[in-house]
Enzyme design. Structure first.
Site, PDB file in Angstrom:
ATOM      1  N   LYS A 115       0.788  -1.285  -0.060  1.00 39.81           N
ATOM      2  CA  LYS A 115       0.107  -0.001   0.095  1.00 39.81           C
ATOM      3  C   LYS A 115       0.709   1.454  -0.059  1.00 39.81           C
ATOM      4  CE  LYS A 115      -4.302  -1.777   1.554  1.00 39.81           C
ATOM      5  NZ  LYS A 115      -5.231  -2.292   2.669  1.00 39.81           N
ATOM      6  N   LYS A 203      -9.266 -10.405  -9.529  1.00 34.27           N
ATOM      7  CA  LYS A 203     -10.556 -10.896  -8.531  1.00 34.27           C
ATOM      8  C   LYS A 203     -11.415  -9.536  -8.639  1.00 34.27           C
ATOM      9  CE  LYS A 203      -9.409  -8.534  -4.174  1.00 34.27           C
ATOM     10  NZ  LYS A 203     -10.651  -7.683  -4.042  1.00 34.27           N
ATOM     11  N   LYS A 206     -14.187  -3.641  -5.233  1.00 34.09           N
ATOM     12  CA  LYS A 206     -15.315  -2.528  -5.382  1.00 34.09           C
ATOM     13  C   LYS A 206     -14.514  -1.449  -5.899  1.00 34.09           C
ATOM     14  CE  LYS A 206     -15.514  -2.871  -0.409  1.00 34.09           C
ATOM     15  NZ  LYS A 206     -13.760  -2.443   0.295  1.00 34.09           N
TER      16      LYS A 206
HETATM   17  P1  ATP Z   1     -10.870  -2.818  -2.508  1.00 34.83           P
HETATM   18  O1  ATP Z   1     -10.927  -2.726  -4.184  1.00 34.83           O
HETATM   19  O2  ATP Z   1     -11.082  -1.281  -1.680  1.00 34.83           O
HETATM   20  O3  ATP Z   1      -9.530  -3.383  -1.853  1.00 34.83           O
HETATM   21  P2  ATP Z   1     -12.369  -5.219  -2.151  1.00 34.83           P
HETATM   22  O4  ATP Z   1     -13.727  -5.463  -2.843  1.00 34.83           O
HETATM   23  O5  ATP Z   1     -11.307  -5.815  -2.422  1.00 34.83           O
HETATM   24  O6  ATP Z   1     -11.977  -3.645  -1.966  1.00 34.83           O
HETATM   25  P3  ATP Z   1     -11.991  -5.402   0.774  1.00 34.83           P
HETATM   26  O7  ATP Z   1     -12.384  -4.267   1.471  1.00 34.83           O
HETATM   27  O8  ATP Z   1     -10.386  -5.355   0.491  1.00 34.83           O
HETATM   28  O9  ATP Z   1     -12.794  -5.321  -0.438  1.00 34.83           O
HETATM   29  O10 ATP Z   1     -12.271  -6.739   1.144  1.00 34.83           O
HETATM   30  C1  ATP Z   1     -13.342  -6.968   2.149  1.00 34.83           C
HETATM   31  C2  ATP Z   1     -13.486  -8.325   2.233  1.00 34.83           C
HETATM   32  O11 ATP Z   1     -13.892  -9.120   1.178  1.00 34.83           O
HETATM   33  C3  ATP Z   1     -12.225  -9.228   2.795  1.00 34.83           C
HETATM   34  O12 ATP Z   1     -12.500 -10.043   3.557  1.00 34.83           O
HETATM   35  C4  ATP Z   1     -11.737  -9.935   1.289  1.00 34.83           C
HETATM   36  O13 ATP Z   1     -11.017 -10.859   1.446  1.00 34.83           O
HETATM   37  C5  ATP Z   1     -13.218 -10.145   0.767  1.00 34.83           C
HETATM   38  N1  ATP Z   1     -13.095  -9.862  -0.626  1.00 34.83           N
HETATM   39  C6  ATP Z   1     -12.658  -9.110  -1.478  1.00 34.83           C
HETATM   40  N2  ATP Z   1     -12.758  -9.245  -2.825  1.00 34.83           N
HETATM   41  C7  ATP Z   1     -13.236 -10.607  -2.924  1.00 34.83           C
HETATM   42  C8  ATP Z   1     -13.675 -11.464  -3.890  1.00 34.83           C
HETATM   43  N3  ATP Z   1     -13.378 -10.917  -5.074  1.00 34.83           N
HETATM   44  N4  ATP Z   1     -14.106 -12.653  -4.003  1.00 34.83           N
HETATM   45  C9  ATP Z   1     -14.133 -13.021  -2.400  1.00 34.83           C
HETATM   46  N5  ATP Z   1     -13.722 -12.456  -1.371  1.00 34.83           N
HETATM   47  C10 ATP Z   1     -13.528 -10.963  -1.933  1.00 34.83           C
HETATM   48 MG    MG Z   2      -9.225  -5.650  -1.399  1.00 33.31          MG
END
Ligand code: ATP
Ligand code: MG
Length: 336
Positions: A115, A203, A206
């Site tokens: 990060k 993956k 968001k």
């Molecule tokens: P960002 O893009 O802001 O990192 P993100 O969608 O990756 O958002 P996080 O806030 O990093 O979301 O993660 C929240 C939770 O969702 C974590 O437990 C992470 O392991 C899970 N998670 C995130 N993306 C996925 C995915 N594509 N499939 C399954 N689990 C996910």
């Molecule tokens: Mg993430």
């Protein structure tokens, strides 16, 4: 009674990936254990502010708690829901643990390295948040902390800090289970990873800009169905589960399995030998729309008042438990 602690950041609306990979498994685990364990579900709002926030954190927090309820979280006396910033002991213990953790071990955190890469102006919170995480866990003697594999290193850091502290001051902290045991407890061999609909090698996230790459929990069922219909597949012309060779098709099958709660093996068997990608997409689009329709109806039925009532009792409980632990640490340092 052992304590299981889990949280999810509330920075924005969640994706289908967050729901299937994090929220739903956590809710299932909580329901499974809430008869004989304390279940602490907290919204780590202080962790949210290490990223830019736009002033809507309070609303996002309430919505995130509604997500848990809409996902089927069963409430009983052992389930405690609270906001991190409403329990000041988290911040206080974080400072004290800062004085126990070393620069060496904290600098080794991969999340921090990733990060902060090339960012002189990266905020200190990005460096320090694993220590706040340690405080989140140690205040409640939590043994099991279901979370993604990207956070395992922070569990090991928490364990090391707690072991070092206990060695010096006596058995004040419960040492969380090792990551291998955390994984066993979660009952997963490896984590669920929903792929980006347009770039299935990546993956679903968001923070990805392209709208059609992700399904958001507040997408209308029709919009979500359209996104599934326009998902990237391949030109091999056979429906086969092979995440490496055919990630787009495999991702759709995985989504189908998770939203319908049908074992993946059964979904694979159903589509074995089929070649028409359009048929699979139509099926998955229908399943995702049905899931969203149901989820959104449940969500709409949960009032702010319900959430605030849960927070009131959850935060009372959390402050009592956390302040007791904080006092023990203050005494150990000779502050009290
Ligand atoms: P960002 O893009 O802001 O990192 P993100 O969608 O990756 O958002 P996080 O806030 O990093 O979301 O993660 C929240 C939770 O969702 C974590 O437990 C992470 O392991 C899970 N998670 C995130 N993306 C996925 C995915 N594509 N499939 C399954 N689990 C996910
Ligand atoms: Mg993430």
């Amino acid at each position: 009674m052992k304590t299981i602690l889990t949280g999810i950041r509330a920075n924005s609306v969640l994706t289908l990936g967050n729901y299937l990979g994090a929220l739903l498994p956590m809710v299932r685990l909580a329901n499974e254990h809430s008869k004989d364990s304390q279940i602490n579900i907290f919204v780590p709002d202080l962790h949210s502010i290490i990223s830019d926030v736009d002033g809507s954190l309070k609303e996002n927090t309430i919505r995130t708690i509604k997500y848990y309820l809409a996902a089927g979280l069963e409430i009983n006396d052992n389930v405690h829901i609270y906001r991190q910033s409403y329990v000041p002991a988290h911040s206080e213990l974080c400072w004290m643990l800062d004085c126990v953790a070393t620069m060496g071990e904290t600098s080794r955190m991969i999340q921090f390295k990733e990060k902060s890469k090339g960012q002189e102006s990266c905020n200190v919170g990005i460096f320090n948040y694993p220590i706040l995480m340690a405080a989140d866990i140690l205040l409640y003697d939590a043994e099991y902390i279901p979370l993604g594999e990207d956070q395992f290193q922070h569990i090991e850091l928490t364990r090391n800090i707690a072991i070092r502290f206990n060695h010096k001051y006596g058995d004040i902290f419960t040492i969380p289970a090792k990551t291998a045991d955390q994984v066993k407890f979660m009952g997963v061999s490896d984590g669920i990873r929903i792929r980006d609909l347009l770039n299935p090698e990546k993956k679903m996230s968001k923070s990805t800009a392209a709208e059609n790459s992700k399904i958001m929990l507040d997408d209308s069922p029709e919009k979500a169905a359209k996104k599934i219909m326009s998902a990237t597949t391949d030109s091999l012309g056979k429906i086969k589960f092979d995440m490496w060779g055919q990630p787009g098709i495999s991702n759709l099958m995985l989504i189908e399995s998770l939203v319908t709660n049908v074992p993946l093996q059964d979904v694979i068997a159903t589509w074995a030998g089929e070649t028409r990608y359009g048929d699979l997409k139509k099926q998955v689009a229908a399943s995702v729309s049905a899931m969203l329709t149901d989820f959104q109806a449940k969500l709409a039925g949960i009032t702010d008042e319900q959430v605030y009532a849960l927070l009131e009792s959850g935060e009372k409980y959390a402050n009592e438990v956390a302040n007791r632990k904080l006092l023990a640490v203050q005494k150990a340092f000779g502050l009290r």
